[in-house]
Design an enzyme around this catalytic site. Structure first.
Site, PDB file in Angstrom:
ATOM      1  N   HIS A   1      16.348   1.545 -47.311  1.00 37.88           N
ATOM      2  CA  HIS A   1      14.953   1.594 -47.781  1.00 37.88           C
ATOM      3  C   HIS A   1      14.627   0.448 -48.751  1.00 37.88           C
ATOM      4  O   HIS A   1      13.468   0.295 -49.141  1.00 37.88           O
ATOM      5  CB  HIS A   1      14.661   2.927 -48.480  1.00 37.88           C
ATOM      6  CG  HIS A   1      14.767   4.115 -47.578  1.00 37.88           C
ATOM      7  ND1 HIS A   1      14.028   4.247 -46.417  1.00 37.88           N
ATOM      8  CD2 HIS A   1      15.539   5.240 -47.648  1.00 37.88           C
ATOM      9  CE1 HIS A   1      14.339   5.401 -45.820  1.00 37.88           C
ATOM     10  NE2 HIS A   1      15.255   6.014 -46.542  1.00 37.88           N
TER      11      HIS A   1
ATOM     12  N   ASP B   1      20.150   6.458 -39.073  1.00 32.23           N
ATOM     13  CA  ASP B   1      19.814   7.394 -40.148  1.00 32.23           C
ATOM     14  C   ASP B   1      18.573   8.189 -39.705  1.00 32.23           C
ATOM     15  O   ASP B   1      17.775   7.701 -38.910  1.00 32.23           O
ATOM     16  CB  ASP B   1      19.511   6.613 -41.433  1.00 32.23           C
ATOM     17  CG  ASP B   1      19.307   7.516 -42.639  1.00 32.23           C
ATOM     18  OD1 ASP B   1      20.304   7.804 -43.324  1.00 32.23           O
ATOM     19  OD2 ASP B   1      18.155   7.942 -42.883  1.00 32.23           O
TER      20      ASP B   1
ATOM     21  N   HIS C   1      15.986   8.791 -41.329  1.00 27.16           N
ATOM     22  CA  HIS C   1      14.763   8.185 -41.868  1.00 27.16           C
ATOM     23  C   HIS C   1      14.600   6.761 -41.330  1.00 27.16           C
ATOM     24  O   HIS C   1      15.588   6.095 -41.025  1.00 27.16           O
ATOM     25  CB  HIS C   1      14.842   8.100 -43.397  1.00 27.16           C
ATOM     26  CG  HIS C   1      14.999   9.413 -44.097  1.00 27.16           C
ATOM     27  ND1 HIS C   1      16.243   9.929 -44.418  1.00 27.16           N
ATOM     28  CD2 HIS C   1      14.085  10.306 -44.528  1.00 27.16           C
ATOM     29  CE1 HIS C   1      16.076  11.099 -45.032  1.00 27.16           C
ATOM     30  NE2 HIS C   1      14.784  11.359 -45.109  1.00 27.16           N
TER      31      HIS C   1
ATOM     32  N   ASP D   1      21.984  12.224 -41.963  1.00 27.50           N
ATOM     33  CA  ASP D   1      20.975  13.214 -42.357  1.00 27.50           C
ATOM     34  C   ASP D   1      20.106  13.652 -41.178  1.00 27.50           C
ATOM     35  O   ASP D   1      19.215  14.484 -41.338  1.00 27.50           O
ATOM     36  CB  ASP D   1      20.117  12.711 -43.526  1.00 27.50           C
ATOM     37  CG  ASP D   1      19.588  11.309 -43.330  1.00 27.50           C
ATOM     38  OD1 ASP D   1      19.617  10.814 -42.180  1.00 27.50           O
ATOM     39  OD2 ASP D   1      19.133  10.706 -44.318  1.00 27.50           O
TER      40      ASP D   1
HETATM   41 ZN    ZN Z   1      18.101   9.021 -44.506  1.00 27.95          ZN
END
Ligand code: ZN
Length: 283
Positions: A107, A145, A147, A224
Site C-alpha cells: 500500500h 494479497d 487487498h 488475508d
Molecule cells: Zn491485505
C-alpha cells in the site's frame, strides 16, 4: 529444491498490540521451522535502494517518525524495520526465495499513501517494488494479497519493464483497483467469492500476460484472502496450493514477498502449501 525462507527475528521487535503484529510472522516461522525449511538472514536495503522507489521527502519523514495515520503507526525506528523488510525482499529476489518479513509494503506509494487513499494500510516502504528495482529486470508483479496494492500500482503504472496483476476483494479497502489501467491489470472480486471463482480469475489474468517479455516473477503474497481473514475471498490451503502450481507453470525465476495475512499459524500452513504447489510445477 525447496524454496528458502528469508527471515530475521528482528522483525518481531515492534508493534505487539497491532493486528499487523509480530505473532502473524512468528507463528508462521515456527511452523515452517518444523517443516524443515532452510532460513536465510537478510541485511537492510540501502537508502539508495529505497530512493529508487520513494521520494526523498517521504524517506526523510519516515526516518524522523513524522508519518503516521490511523492504520499505520510511527513506531520507534520504523524506518530501520522497513529497510530490513525491504532487504528481505531483495535477498528473496536474489535467491528466488520467500521473504517472511514485516512490515508489509504494497500500500506504500512513492510519497506515502497512494492513489488518493487516506492511509498506508500498515505499510512504510514498498518491499516488492524495492526488490524489483534493485534487480533491474523486466518483471511480472503478481499481487495475491486480498487487498489491492495501490502503492505498487502507483509506482509501476506506465513502467515499460513491468506488468502489475492484482486479484483482490472489491469494493473494499483501499477502494482502488476497480478497473485495469495501462500495464496494471486488476481483477476485483466479491467478498468470499470462493476458490473456483478466484482460480478462474487468476487463469484469465495470467492468460492475458505475454510471459516472453519477463525475466522474473515477483509475487506479493498476502494470506488475508484466506477464509475468515481480514480480506476473505474464501480461499483455503488447497487454494494456495493451486495458486502455487499456476505460478510454477510460468517457468520463470520467481520470488515471493509477504504482505498481509493475520492468522499466524495459518499463514505458515498457507506458505507451505503455496510453495509445495509452486515447486511441483516449477521444475
Ligand atoms: Zn491485505
Amino acid at each position: 529444491m525447496k524454496t528458502k525462507i528469508v527471515f530475521s527475528e528482528k522483525c518481531l521487535n515492534y508493534g505487539g498490540w497491532h493486528i499487523e503484529g509480530p505473532q502473524r510472522v512468528k507463528m508462521a516461522h515456527e511452523f515452517l521451522k518444523e517443516k524443515k525449511y532452510e532460513f536465510l538472514e537478510p541485511t537492510s536495503a540501502s537508502e539508495e535502494d529505497v530512493l529508487r522507489v520513494h521520494d526523498a521527502d517521504y524517506v526523510w519523514k519516515l526516518k524522523k517518525g513524522l508519518v503516521e495515520d490511523p492504520d499505520t503507526p510511527a513506531y520507534e525506528n520504523i524506518y530501520e524495520h522497513a529497510r530490513l523488510s525491504a532487504g528481505g525482499a531483495i535477498l528473496a529476489a536474489k535467491v528466488n526465495g520467500f521473504s517472511l518479513m514485516r512490515p508489509p509494503g504494497h500500500h506504500a506509494g512513492r510519497s506515502g499513501a497512494a492513489l488518493g487513499v487516506y492511509t498506508r494500510g500498515f505499510c512504510y516502504v514498498n518491499n516488492v517494488a524495492v526488490a524489483v528495482k534493485a534487480i533491474g529486470k523486466a518483471a511480472l508483479i503478481l499481487d495475491i494479497d486480498g487487498h489491492h496494492g495501490n502503492g505498487t500500482q502507483e509506482i509501476f503504472l506506465g513502467d515499460e519493464k513491468a506488468v502489475y496483476v492484482s486479484l483482490h476483494r472489491y469494493p473494499y479497502y483501499p477502494g482502488t483497483g476497480g478497473f485495469s489501467e495501462g500495464n496494471c491489470l486488476n481483477f476485483p472480486l466479491p467478498a468470499d467469492c470462493g476458490e473456483q471463482r478466484y482460480l478462474e480469475a487468476l487463469d484469465e489474468a495470467l492468460g492475458m500476460v505475454d510471459m516472453g517479455r519477463f525475466e522474473v516473477v515477483a509475487v506479493s503474497v498476502g494470506f488475508d484472502a484466506h477464509a475468515g481473514d481480514l480480506a476473505s475471498l474464501g480461499l483455503t490451503e488447497n487454494g494456495y496450493k493451486e495458486i502455487g502450481k499456476r505460478i510454477g507453470l510460468l517457468k520463470k525465476p520467481t520470488f515471493f514477498v509477504l504482505e498481509g495475512g493475520y492468522m499466524g499459524e495459518q499463514n505458515g500452513r498457507d506458505i507451505d502449501q503455496l510453495l509445495s504447489g509452486y515447486e511441483e510445477k516449477a521444475v
